[in-house]
Scaffold this motif. Structure first.
Motif, short mmCIF file in Angstrom:
data_model
loop_
_atom_site.label_atom_id
_atom_site.label_comp_id
_atom_site.label_asym_id
_atom_site.label_seq_id
_atom_site.Cartn_x
_atom_site.Cartn_y
_atom_site.Cartn_z
N SER A 44 0.82 -1.22 0.00
CA SER A 44 0.00 0.00 0.00
C SER A 44 0.85 1.26 0.00
O SER A 44 0.32 2.36 0.01
N GLU A 45 2.16 1.08 0.04
CA GLU A 45 3.12 2.19 0.00
C GLU A 45 3.10 3.05 1.26
O GLU A 45 3.27 4.26 1.22
N MET A 46 2.91 2.38 2.42
CA MET A 46 3.01 3.07 3.70
C MET A 46 4.45 3.08 4.21
O MET A 46 4.91 4.05 4.80
N ILE A 47 5.13 1.96 4.02
CA ILE A 47 6.46 1.72 4.61
C ILE A 47 7.42 1.25 3.53
O ILE A 47 7.03 0.54 2.60
N ASP A 48 8.67 1.64 3.68
CA ASP A 48 9.73 0.99 2.93
C ASP A 48 10.82 0.62 3.94
O ASP A 48 10.94 1.24 5.00
N TYR A 49 11.57 -0.40 3.60
CA TYR A 49 12.59 -0.88 4.52
C TYR A 49 13.87 -0.07 4.40
O TYR A 49 14.16 0.54 3.37
N TYR A 50 14.62 -0.07 5.48
CA TYR A 50 15.86 0.67 5.60
C TYR A 50 16.97 -0.33 5.86
O TYR A 50 16.71 -1.48 6.23
N ASP A 51 18.21 0.08 5.66
CA ASP A 51 19.30 -0.88 5.81
C ASP A 51 19.78 -1.04 7.26
O ASP A 51 20.78 -1.70 7.51
N ILE A 52 19.05 -0.45 8.21
CA ILE A 52 19.31 -0.66 9.63
C ILE A 52 18.10 -1.37 10.22
O ILE A 52 16.97 -0.87 10.14
N THR A 173 9.30 -0.45 16.83
CA THR A 173 10.43 -0.01 16.03
C THR A 173 11.50 0.57 16.94
O THR A 173 11.25 0.91 18.09
N ARG A 174 12.71 0.67 16.41
CA ARG A 174 13.81 1.19 17.23
C ARG A 174 13.85 2.70 17.24
O ARG A 174 14.42 3.31 18.14
#
Length: 507
Positions: A44-52, A173-174
């Motif tokens: 749904s394009e709410m979140i994208d992942y990050y490399d941390i 989440t962190r």
């Protein structure tokens, strides 16, 4: 819409051919909630992942919801005389250690800055896991007299807690967005259409360093777990004594320590909204927080349509968007020519837009539009002239129906119990529980330990969470008053119950 495939075949306009899209979800909310949740928030394009690990990118489709929550609260802050400010995200080790007792619960999760380039810092610097240590040394400088009170300050900020539990976007989440405020039940119920139970935390679950904590607790039917929606803390004089926040008392002419409170709500609200309202077709957005409340999709153009027909339809759709905007509806049009109407239908259903408006040449000729409700799949035909006002009413009705549905789902899984056997059985049915409780911490530890499902519990659903029940809150509005015959819910407890308490498995 239940029972339909999440990847439905859509008919290409004017061709009679079916095109299978890959837009839809490939996991069911009922059978694989974790995978469903992951797919919903990413597709749904709410979140994208990050490399941390544990950190995520909030895309515009989710951040706009947070912004609407913030805007709602900001208006009420002004009425209460609350001002905005900002404190640095870094906290010195010396200041952090001044509140060792309070920070003990966060100590394993504190992230530290130890180097600048290749050089180790002389003093390591913490990234704030909570805001008290960042704020209160300044309060001690700013507050000198009773004339400086009450001091009302709000900040919009980031907090970092390097949790070692399995991270989940929005829920755990962190790094997360947080601000200090009140009005939390209204955020959930009036904006997100989610019912909450308001109450006070037990001594075991209250905020470390505070006198007491109040909370709003939501419930996720699909997982059978409650989730803490937001908390408010009465800190008493604990922090003012720690940081020497004093004022001149006008009556005694002596120094006195201030009393403090603090509040916090986070982007967890978005995750709760997804879990409560979403279905196997994707998001179902409450209208009051949806960035797009109505999406206008041109339909009915075929291979035989002339360029003039296409141009007239697009112009009519754009005019309709302007009419909806003028009525106060957040509306957009989807004029992309590289996607079919069927693909667009799937796309906006997945994104949870409350109303899809279909407009084609035949609708134009009749002076009509077709509205499709995301919540129910119902198609409604309106006259073009009355459509804007009709859709305003439909959006309001949608909010009310979403809230009523959530209340019904929650209350169907809310049990009032007085016997331990009923407590554990209802817990395995994914219920939250109201039970008499003595309030003692050792007893609460026993309730959690003894209600946990073990590997030997062969009669339970293997998909159910195995952890024991924790106290969620002592409701401000209990279902009944304690009776003389009531005993504490744990069978080994000999203490007299003090209140009806809400228990359940929790995120």
């Amino acid at each position: 819409m239940t029972g339909e495939s999440p990847n439905p075949a859509k008919e290409e306009a004017g061709t009679g051919l079916k095109k299978i899209t890959r837009l839809g979800l490939e996991a069911s909310k009922d059978t694989d909630l974790p995978e469903w949740y992951t797919q919903v928030i990413t597709k749904s394009e709410m979140i994208d992942y990050y490399d941390i690990s544990g950190c995520y990118i909030l895309r515009p489709w989710s951040y706009c919801i947070w912004d609407r929550i913030r805007t709602f609260l900001a208006g009420h802050f002004k009425k209460l005389g609350v001002k905005d400010g900002y404190f640095p995200i870094f906290v010195s080790k010396a200041v952090l250690e001044r509140e060792k007792t309070h920070i003990a619960d966060f100590a394993p999760e504190v992230a530290w800055v130890t180097h600048s380039g290749s050089s180790e810092l002389a003093e390591h610097i913490a990234i704030r896991p909570t805001s008290e240590t960042a704020m209160y040394p300044a309060y001690a400088r700013w507050i000198q007299s009773h004339r400086d009170l009450p001091y009302k300050l709000n900040q919009w900020n980031n907090v970092v807690r390097w949790e070692f539990k399995q991270p989940q976007p929005f829920l755990r989440t962190r790094e997360f967005l947080v601000f200090e405020s009140d009005l939390y039940a209204r955020v959930y119920e009036e904006l997100l259409a989610i019912p909450v139970i308001k109450g006070r935390k037990t001594e075991k679950e209250k905020f470390a360093g505070g006198d007491y904590t109040t909370t709003v607790e939501a419930y996720i039917p699909a997982s059978g777990r409650a989730i803490q929606g937001a908390t408010s803390h009465h800190l008493g004089q604990n922090f003012s004594k720690m940081f020497e926040i004093v004022y001149d008392d006008p009556d005694t002419q002596e120094k006195a320590y201030v009393y403090q409170n603090s509040w916090g709500i986070t982007t967890r609200t978005i995750g709760v909204m997804v879990l409560v309202h979403g279905d196997d077709r994707g998001l179902v957005l409450p209208p009051r927080v949806a960035e797009v409340q109505a999406i206008v999709v041109p339909c009915g153009i075929t291979a035989n349509s002339s360029q003039e027909d296409r141009s007239n339809l697009i112009a009519s759709c754009k005019a309709l968007v302007e009419e909806l905007l003028a009525a106060g509806i957040r509306a957009e049009g989807d004029y992309r020519d590289n996607y079919s109407p069927g693909w667009k239908f799937n796309h906006w259903e997945l994104k949870g837009v409350p109303i899809r408006v279909e407009l084609g040449p035949k609708d134009m000729a009749r002076g009509e539009i077709v509205a499709v409700r995301r919540l129910t799949g119902e198609k409604i035909t309106y006259k073009r002239t009355s459509a804007p006002n009709e859709l305003v009413d439909l959006l309001e009705r949608t909010h009310e129906e979403m809230f009523a549905r959530a209340v019904k789902d929650r209350d169907a899984r809310l049990s009032i119990v007085t016997q331990w056997k009923d407590f554990t059985e209802a817990l395995e049915r994914k219920h939250i529980l109201l039970a008499p409780f003595c309030g003692e911490i050792p007893c609460e530890d026993n309730i959690k330990k003894d209600s946990a499902r073990t590997d030997d519990d062969a009669t339970t659903d293997v998909r159910a969470p195995a952890m024991g029940a924790k106290s969620l809150c002592i409701p401000f509005e209990p279902p009944r008053q304690l009776a003389n015959t009531d005993v504490c819910i744990h069978p080994d407890c000999k203490n007299k119950p003090k209140f009806i308490t809400l228990f359940g498995r929790s995120y």
